[in-house]
Design a protein around this motif. Sequence first.
Motif, mmCIF file in Angstrom:
data_model
loop_
_atom_site.group_PDB
_atom_site.id
_atom_site.type_symbol
_atom_site.label_atom_id
_atom_site.label_comp_id
_atom_site.label_asym_id
_atom_site.label_seq_id
_atom_site.Cartn_x
_atom_site.Cartn_y
_atom_site.Cartn_z
ATOM 1 N N ARG A 1 -10.256 2.122 -1.071
ATOM 2 C CA ARG A 1 -11.041 3.120 -0.352
ATOM 3 C C ARG A 1 -10.173 3.960 0.576
ATOM 4 N N LEU A 2 -9.257 3.330 1.285
ATOM 5 C CA LEU A 2 -8.398 4.073 2.202
ATOM 6 C C LEU A 2 -7.469 5.014 1.441
ATOM 7 N N VAL A 3 -6.955 4.558 0.319
ATOM 8 C CA VAL A 3 -6.129 5.436 -0.521
ATOM 9 C C VAL A 3 -6.951 6.625 -1.007
ATOM 10 N N ASN A 4 -8.188 6.363 -1.402
ATOM 11 C CA ASN A 4 -9.091 7.422 -1.857
ATOM 12 C C ASN A 4 -9.288 8.490 -0.781
ATOM 13 N N LEU A 5 -9.439 8.071 0.467
ATOM 14 C CA LEU A 5 -9.609 9.010 1.575
ATOM 15 C C LEU A 5 -8.312 9.776 1.842
ATOM 16 N N GLU A 6 -7.201 9.081 1.784
ATOM 17 C CA GLU A 6 -5.910 9.713 2.060
ATOM 18 C C GLU A 6 -5.546 10.749 1.006
ATOM 19 N N GLU A 7 -6.078 10.599 -0.192
ATOM 20 C CA GLU A 7 -5.749 11.517 -1.284
ATOM 21 C C GLU A 7 -6.683 12.710 -1.367
ATOM 22 N N GLN A 8 -7.638 12.821 -0.458
ATOM 23 C CA GLN A 8 -8.547 13.967 -0.443
ATOM 24 C C GLN A 8 -7.805 15.250 -0.063
ATOM 25 N N ASP A 9 -8.223 16.379 -0.660
ATOM 26 C CA ASP A 9 -7.640 17.672 -0.298
ATOM 27 C C ASP A 9 -7.850 17.960 1.185
ATOM 28 N N GLU A 10 -9.046 17.643 1.667
ATOM 29 C CA GLU A 10 -9.362 17.768 3.087
ATOM 30 C C GLU A 10 -8.950 16.457 3.756
ATOM 31 N N GLN A 11 -7.793 16.469 4.416
ATOM 32 C CA GLN A 11 -7.297 15.250 5.028
ATOM 33 C C GLN A 11 -8.164 14.857 6.223
ATOM 34 N N PRO A 12 -8.876 13.750 6.147
ATOM 35 C CA PRO A 12 -9.758 13.380 7.248
ATOM 36 C C PRO A 12 -9.043 12.532 8.292
ATOM 37 N N GLU A 13 -9.587 12.549 9.478
ATOM 38 C CA GLU A 13 -9.279 11.504 10.434
ATOM 39 C C GLU A 13 -10.026 10.264 9.939
ATOM 40 N N ILE A 14 -9.323 9.166 9.761
ATOM 41 C CA ILE A 14 -9.941 7.938 9.265
ATOM 42 C C ILE A 14 -10.044 6.942 10.408
ATOM 43 N N ILE A 15 -11.249 6.504 10.696
ATOM 44 C CA ILE A 15 -11.470 5.493 11.719
ATOM 45 C C ILE A 15 -11.990 4.230 11.043
ATOM 46 N N VAL A 16 -11.280 3.134 11.225
ATOM 47 C CA VAL A 16 -11.663 1.846 10.650
ATOM 48 C C VAL A 16 -12.109 0.932 11.786
ATOM 49 N N ILE A 17 -13.330 0.423 11.687
ATOM 50 C CA ILE A 17 -13.852 -0.518 12.677
ATOM 51 C C ILE A 17 -13.838 -1.906 12.037
ATOM 52 N N CYS A 18 -13.155 -2.856 12.678
ATOM 53 C CA CYS A 18 -12.999 -4.178 12.085
ATOM 54 C C CYS A 18 -12.722 -5.210 13.176
ATOM 55 N N GLN A 19 -12.646 -6.468 12.784
ATOM 56 C CA GLN A 19 -12.307 -7.536 13.712
ATOM 57 C C GLN A 19 -10.802 -7.731 13.770
ATOM 58 N N ASN A 20 -10.306 -8.132 14.924
ATOM 59 C CA ASN A 20 -8.880 -8.352 15.128
ATOM 60 C C ASN A 20 -8.365 -9.466 14.215
ATOM 61 N N ASN A 21 -7.210 -9.214 13.624
ATOM 62 C CA ASN A 21 -6.540 -10.199 12.772
ATOM 63 C C ASN A 21 -7.335 -10.581 11.532
ATOM 64 N N SER A 22 -8.314 -9.781 11.164
ATOM 65 C CA SER A 22 -9.052 -10.028 9.931
ATOM 66 C C SER A 22 -8.255 -9.514 8.738
ATOM 67 N N ALA A 23 -8.667 -9.888 7.546
ATOM 68 C CA ALA A 23 -8.017 -9.382 6.339
ATOM 69 C C ALA A 23 -8.112 -7.865 6.284
ATOM 70 N N GLU A 24 -9.262 -7.326 6.710
ATOM 71 C CA GLU A 24 -9.457 -5.873 6.714
ATOM 72 C C GLU A 24 -8.532 -5.208 7.728
ATOM 73 N N HIS A 25 -8.316 -5.846 8.863
ATOM 74 C CA HIS A 25 -7.396 -5.327 9.878
ATOM 75 C C HIS A 25 -5.995 -5.207 9.300
ATOM 76 N N ARG A 26 -5.562 -6.218 8.589
ATOM 77 C CA ARG A 26 -4.215 -6.205 8.011
ATOM 78 C C ARG A 26 -4.075 -5.120 6.951
ATOM 79 N N VAL A 27 -5.123 -4.882 6.183
ATOM 80 C CA VAL A 27 -5.089 -3.791 5.199
ATOM 81 C C VAL A 27 -5.006 -2.451 5.906
ATOM 82 N N ALA A 28 -5.830 -2.249 6.924
ATOM 83 C CA ALA A 28 -5.887 -0.965 7.631
ATOM 84 C C ALA A 28 -4.569 -0.633 8.315
ATOM 85 N N GLU A 29 -3.854 -1.649 8.784
ATOM 86 C CA GLU A 29 -2.594 -1.416 9.494
ATOM 87 C C GLU A 29 -1.535 -0.777 8.604
ATOM 88 N N LYS A 30 -1.708 -0.862 7.297
ATOM 89 C CA LYS A 30 -0.749 -0.271 6.362
ATOM 90 C C LYS A 30 -1.011 1.209 6.120
#
Length: 220
Positions: free
Chosen positions: A21-50
Motif C-alpha cells: 500500500r505504501l509503495v502504491n501511494l509513493e508511485e502516484q503521479d500526485e505525490q501525497p503526504e503520507i501519514i501512518v498511524i500505528c502502535q510503537n514497535n509494531s510490525a506496521e511501525h517497522r514497515v512504515a519506517e522504511k
Amino acid sequence: MTGRVTAIVSAYFCEDWLERRLVNLEEQDEQPEIIVICQNNSAEHRVAEKHDCRIIITEDVPTIYAAWNIGAKAAQGKYLTNANADDLLKPGALKRMADTLDKNTTHAVCYSNVDVVDYKGDPAGVYEWAEGGLQKLLGGCFLGPMPMWRASLHKQHGYFDGEYHVAGDYEYWLRLAAAGEKFFHIRESLGIYTARGNSAEHRESLRTLWETSRARGKYR
C-alpha cells in the motif's frame, strides 16, 4: 512530502498489506503526504519506517475513525483521503481526484467507481456507485472506500465520530449532506477494492447494521 493531498493510513493488524500500500501511494503521479498511524514497535511501525511518511504513534488501538481524526488533525494537505491498507489506487488516481476538487469548487467530496478483487487478487466485479444528496444517501452509503474530501470541512463540520467502528464514514457523509454539502461522482474506476470476508464490516455484521441504523436515524 507536502502537496495538495494527504493520505491517511490506519495501520493496525495489516502487516501483510502495508508495504504494498505504501509503495502504491509513493508511485502516484500526485505525490501525497503520507501519514501512518500505528502502535510503537509494531510490525506496521517497522514497515512504515522504511518509507517516506510521517508516523504517528498511539499507545492503544483506536477505532479506524479515531485514527483518521488523528491523521486529519496532523495533515498539511488541502485534500484528504483515507488509504485503507488492503486497497490500491490506480496510476494517476490521486491527481485525478485532486484536479476534480480544484475544478468543482462547490463540491465537498469526490469519489470514484472501483474495481473489486478477491483476497487472492483475482477480479471480482466493479462497484459503480450511485450519486445524489441526503435522501439518496439515507438509502445506503455510495461514496465508496476511497473518497477524497476537503480538509477545511473539519473546521466547519467537525471530525469523524470516533465511537463508530464500521460506519463512521457513513455518519460523516450524512452529516455533510444534511448541511447541504455536495458530492462529485467520478464515473470511472480509479481504485481497486479488496473484498474480504474478515473485514470489520463483514466480521461485525450486527454492529454494522446497528451503526448504520443509528447514523440514518440521526439524519432521517
